[in-house]
Design an enzyme around this catalytic site. Sequence first.
Site, short mmCIF file in Angstrom:
data_model
loop_
_atom_site.label_atom_id
_atom_site.label_comp_id
_atom_site.label_asym_id
_atom_site.label_seq_id
_atom_site.Cartn_x
_atom_site.Cartn_y
_atom_site.Cartn_z
N HIS A 118 1.12 -1.71 -0.07
CA HIS A 118 -0.39 0.11 -0.04
C HIS A 118 1.30 1.51 0.08
O HIS A 118 0.48 2.47 0.48
CB HIS A 118 -1.13 0.10 1.45
CG HIS A 118 -2.01 -0.96 1.42
ND1 HIS A 118 -3.18 -0.48 0.76
CD2 HIS A 118 -2.10 -2.65 1.19
CE1 HIS A 118 -3.83 -1.64 0.54
NE2 HIS A 118 -3.11 -2.57 0.82
N ASP B 115 2.36 2.15 -2.96
CA ASP B 115 2.40 2.66 -4.51
C ASP B 115 1.95 3.30 -4.39
O ASP B 115 2.01 4.77 -5.54
CB ASP B 115 1.96 1.32 -6.15
CG ASP B 115 0.74 0.46 -5.48
OD1 ASP B 115 -0.06 1.22 -4.76
OD2 ASP B 115 0.57 -0.45 -6.17
N ALA C 269 -5.28 -14.88 -5.13
CA ALA C 269 -5.00 -15.36 -3.51
C ALA C 269 -4.13 -13.97 -4.21
O ALA C 269 -3.10 -13.82 -3.36
CB ALA C 269 -4.18 -16.14 -4.06
N SER D 212 -3.38 -12.37 -10.65
CA SER D 212 -3.51 -12.83 -11.80
C SER D 212 -4.24 -12.06 -12.90
O SER D 212 -3.53 -12.08 -14.10
CB SER D 212 -4.68 -13.56 -11.62
OG SER D 212 -5.60 -12.95 -10.59
N GLU E 194 -7.11 -1.18 -15.86
CA GLU E 194 -8.20 -1.23 -14.37
C GLU E 194 -8.44 -0.30 -14.27
O GLU E 194 -9.44 -0.91 -13.09
CB GLU E 194 -6.21 -2.41 -13.58
CG GLU E 194 -6.80 -2.27 -11.93
CD GLU E 194 -5.75 -3.70 -12.14
OE1 GLU E 194 -5.18 -4.83 -12.73
OE2 GLU E 194 -6.20 -4.77 -10.74
N ASP F 76 1.70 -3.90 -10.14
CA ASP F 76 1.55 -5.14 -10.04
C ASP F 76 2.04 -5.38 -11.88
O ASP F 76 2.59 -6.11 -12.09
CB ASP F 76 0.31 -5.90 -9.51
CG ASP F 76 -0.44 -5.34 -8.82
OD1 ASP F 76 0.37 -5.84 -7.14
OD2 ASP F 76 -1.60 -5.49 -7.95
C1 GLA Z 1 -2.95 -4.56 -4.79
C2 GLA Z 1 -2.86 -3.74 -5.92
C3 GLA Z 1 -1.22 -2.42 -5.53
C4 GLA Z 1 -0.87 -2.41 -4.60
C5 GLA Z 1 -0.82 -3.56 -3.25
C6 GLA Z 1 -1.10 -3.22 -2.03
O1 GLA Z 1 -2.24 -5.51 -5.08
O2 GLA Z 1 -3.10 -3.87 -7.75
O3 GLA Z 1 -1.71 -1.75 -6.57
O4 GLA Z 1 -1.84 -1.57 -4.00
O5 GLA Z 1 -2.60 -3.95 -3.58
O6 GLA Z 1 0.72 -2.81 -1.86
#
Ligand code: GLA
Length: 374
Positions: A29, A31, A113, A117, A150, A162
């Site tokens: 959390h 990013d 999970a 994905s 997204e 991600d």
């Molecule tokens: C999810 C979001 C990421 C990031 C994480 C927490 O995976 O897609 O952008 O914020 O939660 O670190």
Amino acid sequence: MSTAPQRLPDGPYDCVWASPGRVNLIGEHTDYNDGYVLPFALPHLTVAGARRLAAPEWRIASEQTGETVTFTADEKVEGWAAYAAGIVWALREAGHDVPGAELTVASDVPFGAGLSSSAALECAVMACLLDLAGADVPLADRPRLAQRAENAYVGAPTGIMDQSASTLCRAGHALFLDCRSLATEQVPFDLAAQGLAILVVDSKAPHEHVSGEYAARRRSCEQAAKILDVPALRDIGAGGLDAALARLDDEVMRRRVRHVVTEDQRVLDTVDALRAGDARAVGPLLTASHASMRDDYEITVPEVDTAVAAALAAGAHGARMTGGGFGGCVLALVDAERCAEVEAAVRGAFADAGFAPPDAFAVTPAEGTHRIGG
Ligand code: GLA
């Protein structure tokens, strides 16, 4: 657990691309607060095969669900295929001439999970469409496009971690990403050489209220940055934390800020330890990250707390939940020869607590998006 990607049906395909899921070693959390993250790619892949179509329409078939979804540029797609339709949308928005295509996807990235994905699907589809279009979009520019799909098309207010991990990670390395400048460093992360392994435990805890809680955390951070008069919480820095907390009245907001600021510092400390070739030193940082997510950011659930506690009690050097939270996976840094013991301890703790049996597998950092055929 097998990490061989599910096979696509026989082609021919004009191109075949693979994109991995990820685990985040540390930096949760952070990013969307313009901070730092340190993910690495999983050997689990989403594979996409593409064939050009003459008409401006897209057809995507999933080997997992057996479904085929067809759409044109004007249609709003829902469900899993929205991640692919979002990529078509984002590429067109960015001015690319996206050829019509028939896509087939197969994946062994565990779904739901917290192992990204959805980013794996987005990045594999994007790589295919850019390949068909003959468009030379640098790898470094692709995560932003996929994140836009997204955020603006699917409607999930996620950060850029991600898609960056799935696109840019390198085998044997963790990806140190500055989410403001998007500068990257491939940090060597050769666990085996130090007799270590990362065990990933999928808690199988049902993700409830994930999207609402995620958006609420993000809002709280943005409000705090406004009150503190900084562009993003990243600008507070560890040295400015006490002064910043003293300026906030709301106790919940203070805890959220403390998590983000201390987590950024833990990423920097982790990178320092890895650069110094001391992966063991990362253990306590992982465990501190988990405590911060549990107590300050309040995004853990009993299953992941149980997995972390059991792994530590069984001798893990450190353990933490990875990903957005409210379920999902835990990673534990363990001596390679103790992997089975730690896994058994977690399984035992789950059974004692009456939780459904978890999945567990050891991972080594794998390669980001790559072309595998066509
Ligand atoms: C999810 C979001 C990421 C990031 C994480 C927490 O995976 O897609 O952008 O914020 O939660 O670190």
